[in-house]
Write a protein that holds these residues in place. Structure first.
Motif, PDB file in Angstrom:
ATOM      1  N   SER A 216       0.831  -1.206   0.000  1.00 53.02           N
ATOM      2  CA  SER A 216       0.000   0.000   0.000  1.00 53.02           C
ATOM      3  C   SER A 216       0.864   1.255   0.000  1.00 53.02           C
ATOM      4  CB  SER A 216      -0.943   0.001   1.207  1.00 53.02           C
ATOM      5  OG  SER A 216      -0.216   0.099   2.428  1.00 53.02           O
ATOM      6  N   MET A 219       2.111   1.899  -3.616  1.00 56.48           N
ATOM      7  CA  MET A 219       1.088   2.490  -4.468  1.00 56.48           C
ATOM      8  C   MET A 219       0.795   3.935  -4.075  1.00 56.48           C
ATOM      9  SD  MET A 219       0.537   0.471  -6.811  1.00 56.48           S
ATOM     10  CE  MET A 219      -0.647   1.618  -7.520  1.00 56.48           C
ATOM     11  N   PHE A 220       0.750   4.211  -2.764  1.00 55.36           N
ATOM     12  CA  PHE A 220       0.524   5.586  -2.327  1.00 55.36           C
ATOM     13  C   PHE A 220       1.633   6.507  -2.827  1.00 55.36           C
ATOM     14  CE2 PHE A 220       1.953   8.778   0.747  1.00 55.36           C
ATOM     15  CZ  PHE A 220       0.876   9.653   0.709  1.00 55.36           C
ATOM     16  N   THR A 221       2.877   6.068  -2.645  1.00 54.32           N
ATOM     17  CA  THR A 221       4.017   6.896  -3.038  1.00 54.32           C
ATOM     18  C   THR A 221       4.040   7.108  -4.544  1.00 54.32           C
ATOM     19  OG1 THR A 221       5.265   5.996  -1.169  1.00 54.32           O
ATOM     20  CG2 THR A 221       6.511   7.151  -2.867  1.00 54.32           C
ATOM     21  N   PHE A 222       3.751   6.044  -5.307  1.00 58.34           N
ATOM     22  CA  PHE A 222       3.734   6.174  -6.765  1.00 58.34           C
ATOM     23  C   PHE A 222       2.679   7.183  -7.211  1.00 58.34           C
ATOM     24  CE2 PHE A 222       1.916   4.822 -10.865  1.00 58.34           C
ATOM     25  CZ  PHE A 222       3.020   5.065 -11.667  1.00 58.34           C
ATOM     26  N   ARG A 223       1.486   7.107  -6.661  1.00 58.93           N
ATOM     27  CA  ARG A 223       0.434   8.039  -7.050  1.00 58.93           C
ATOM     28  C   ARG A 223       0.789   9.474  -6.673  1.00 58.93           C
ATOM     29  NH1 ARG A 223      -4.625   5.993  -8.335  1.00 58.93           N
ATOM     30  NH2 ARG A 223      -4.796   3.726  -8.289  1.00 58.93           N
ATOM     31  N   ARG A 224       1.368   9.651  -5.494  1.00 55.61           N
ATOM     32  CA  ARG A 224       1.763  10.995  -5.072  1.00 55.61           C
ATOM     33  C   ARG A 224       2.854  11.565  -5.979  1.00 55.61           C
ATOM     34  NH1 ARG A 224      -0.216  15.313  -2.570  1.00 55.61           N
ATOM     35  NH2 ARG A 224      -1.300  14.817  -0.639  1.00 55.61           N
ATOM     36  N   GLN A 225       3.850  10.733  -6.275  1.00 60.03           N
ATOM     37  CA  GLN A 225       4.933  11.175  -7.149  1.00 60.03           C
ATOM     38  C   GLN A 225       4.421  11.449  -8.560  1.00 60.03           C
ATOM     39  OE1 GLN A 225       7.860  12.064  -6.447  1.00 60.03           O
ATOM     40  NE2 GLN A 225       8.548  11.045  -4.585  1.00 60.03           N
ATOM     41  N   LEU A 226       3.525  10.600  -9.054  1.00 55.57           N
ATOM     42  CA  LEU A 226       2.974  10.805 -10.390  1.00 55.57           C
ATOM     43  C   LEU A 226       2.193  12.113 -10.454  1.00 55.57           C
ATOM     44  CD1 LEU A 226       2.788   9.532 -13.188  1.00 55.57           C
ATOM     45  CD2 LEU A 226       0.712   8.352 -12.442  1.00 55.57           C
ATOM     46  N   ALA A 227       1.447  12.427  -9.382  1.00 57.07           N
ATOM     47  CA  ALA A 227       0.715  13.690  -9.336  1.00 57.07           C
ATOM     48  C   ALA A 227       1.675  14.884  -9.377  1.00 57.07           C
ATOM     49  CB  ALA A 227      -0.144  13.757  -8.075  1.00 57.07           C
TER      50      ALA A 227
END
Length: 419
Positions: A216, A219-227
């Protein structure tokens, strides 16, 4: 990602084939693809190979034919450790792989409609050892993951080039995350007084309980970085007069520990790792708090980006100040350049990047070097915030004569690290 143990995967090795089918330890010293070249029929494709673990019942002999005989207690201890490792690794692999290996590359083509070429590219790009067409390697989860991304190539959403590039990035960075997380657990166990072997076994036992949380967090870090990257990409659209060859305006910098090679010869492995860890932790904190981003680290060197000249200056000067003030670290030399570049594969390239790297190599310990254009950009962005020395012409390898300036803090407030 999914977690949990699949009932279909509860297939323990038969005693007579324990070595040939034991899963590989999660250790960065093993080859990618599950370390199967050490332990048999894993993703690496060494089907039928002998295990990297010693045979507890056999004499160990070197190439010259000399024999090393184990007494009965040593054999018992070795058998016990072998059983513990096999049990821990087996339980972890069953949870991670989500099912038995049931497909070969040919099976994926014939049964799932995935082009053999894309399967080979996917597996290799993840960093795993290639396998031949008929070796049964892939699980149901593998088939789904490969087919999902390959489907985007088949319907024209992605080119095969983009498919390979994305997969390489995932393989490289997820591999580093896996190594980083497991080694952090090993270090924790060693700090509690365990030997290296005991600590690694403790790590294997701890990972299943942490798996859901780690997944989790990824996935959280990836979404934050992608944003964050999407926001930066959006801001680039608003720029005028963009250089199509080098479209990104950034501050790019390098910081390097001085005399690290000599230091590595004087310290033990654990001491050296502590120095590198302290340097990297301090560097990442400073760069993040200063509004920048770490591009990469290579042992004693860290490369960073920032979006404005003043942020680049603040990060560079704070790195020099903070690292030089740490009695447990050697001094650092820093250089940064405000200029144009382009990004690929999670890295940046261009003349500005080359210039920053070359200047860092000639900076004096504890100082920050900039070129004339960067000194002017900083002064214009934050008047009076930083001071630049008189220029000195320096011949830089592959670039030529460059007027370089030492940058120091003037009226700018020190970066508040909140530590």
């Amino acid at each position: 990602m999914t977690s949990g143990i699949s009932d279909a995967d509860d297939q323990r090795p038969r005693p007579e084939h324990a070595l040939g089918h034991a899963p590989a330890p999660l250790d960065d010293t093993l080859p990618p693809g599950g370390g199967s070249t050490m332990l048999g029929d894993g993703p690496g494709g060494n089907s039928g190979g002998r295990s990297g673990l010693p045979d507890p019942t056999a004499d160990d002999s070197d190439e010259a034919g000399s024999q090393v005989h184990l007494d009965s207690q040593e054999i018992l201890d070795l058998n016990r450790r072998f059983a513990e490792v096999r049990r821990s690794v087996g339980a972890l692999e069953r949870q991670l792989l989500q099912g038995p290996r049931k497909y070969s590359r040919r099976d994926l083509t014939e049964q799932r409609g995935i082009p053999a070429r894309l399967t080979a590219v996917y597996w290799r790009s993840l960093g795993f050892t290639p396998v031949d067409e008929d070796t049964v390697v892939f699980t149901e989860e593998d088939a789904y993951a490969i087919g999902e991304l390959a489907g985007l190539v088949e319907d024209g959403t992605l080119s095969e080039r983009a498919f390979a590039s994305i997969t390489r990035g995932l393989g490289f960075h997820m591999g580093r995350i896996a190594m980083w997380a497991t080694e952090a657990l090993v270090d924790e166990a060693k700090d509690a007084g365990r030997s290296d072997a005991e600590a690694r076994l403790a790590m294997l036992d701890a990972v299943p309980d942490l798996l859901e949380t780690l997944e989790s967090q990824v996935m959280f870090t990836f979404r934050r970085q992608l944003a964050a990257f999407a926001a930066r990409a959006g801001s680039e659209v608003l720029h005028r007069d963009t250089d199509e060859l080098f479209p990104l305006q950034r501050a790019v910098g390098f910081a390097d520990l001085v005399q690290f090679t000599r230091l590595s010869q004087d310290l033990s492995g654990a001491q050296l790792a502590d120095v590198v860890g302290r340097f990297e932790a301090a560097g990442r904190d400073i760069i993040s708090v200063g509004g920048g981003r770490v591009v990469k680290t290579v042992g004693d060197e860290i490369m960073f980006l920032a979006d404005t000249p003043e942020d680049g200056a603040q990060i560079a000067v704070t790195l020099a100040e903070t690292i030089s003030a740490d009695p447990d670290l050697p001094p650092v030399r820093v250089a940064f350049v405000w200029g144009s570049m382009f990004s690929r594969y999670g890295d940046v390239f261009g003349p500005s990047v080359n210039l920053a790297a070359r200047m860092e190599s000639v900076a004096r310990p504890g100082t920050v070097l900039v070129d004339q254009d960067t000194a002017e950009a900083v002064a214009q962005a934050l008047p009076g915030g930083f001071a630049a020395s008189e220029g000195e012409d320096v011949d830089l390898h592959g670039i030529g004569a460059v007027s370089v300036h030492e940058l120091t803090r003037d009226r700018s407030a020190p970066l508040n690290l909140g530590l």
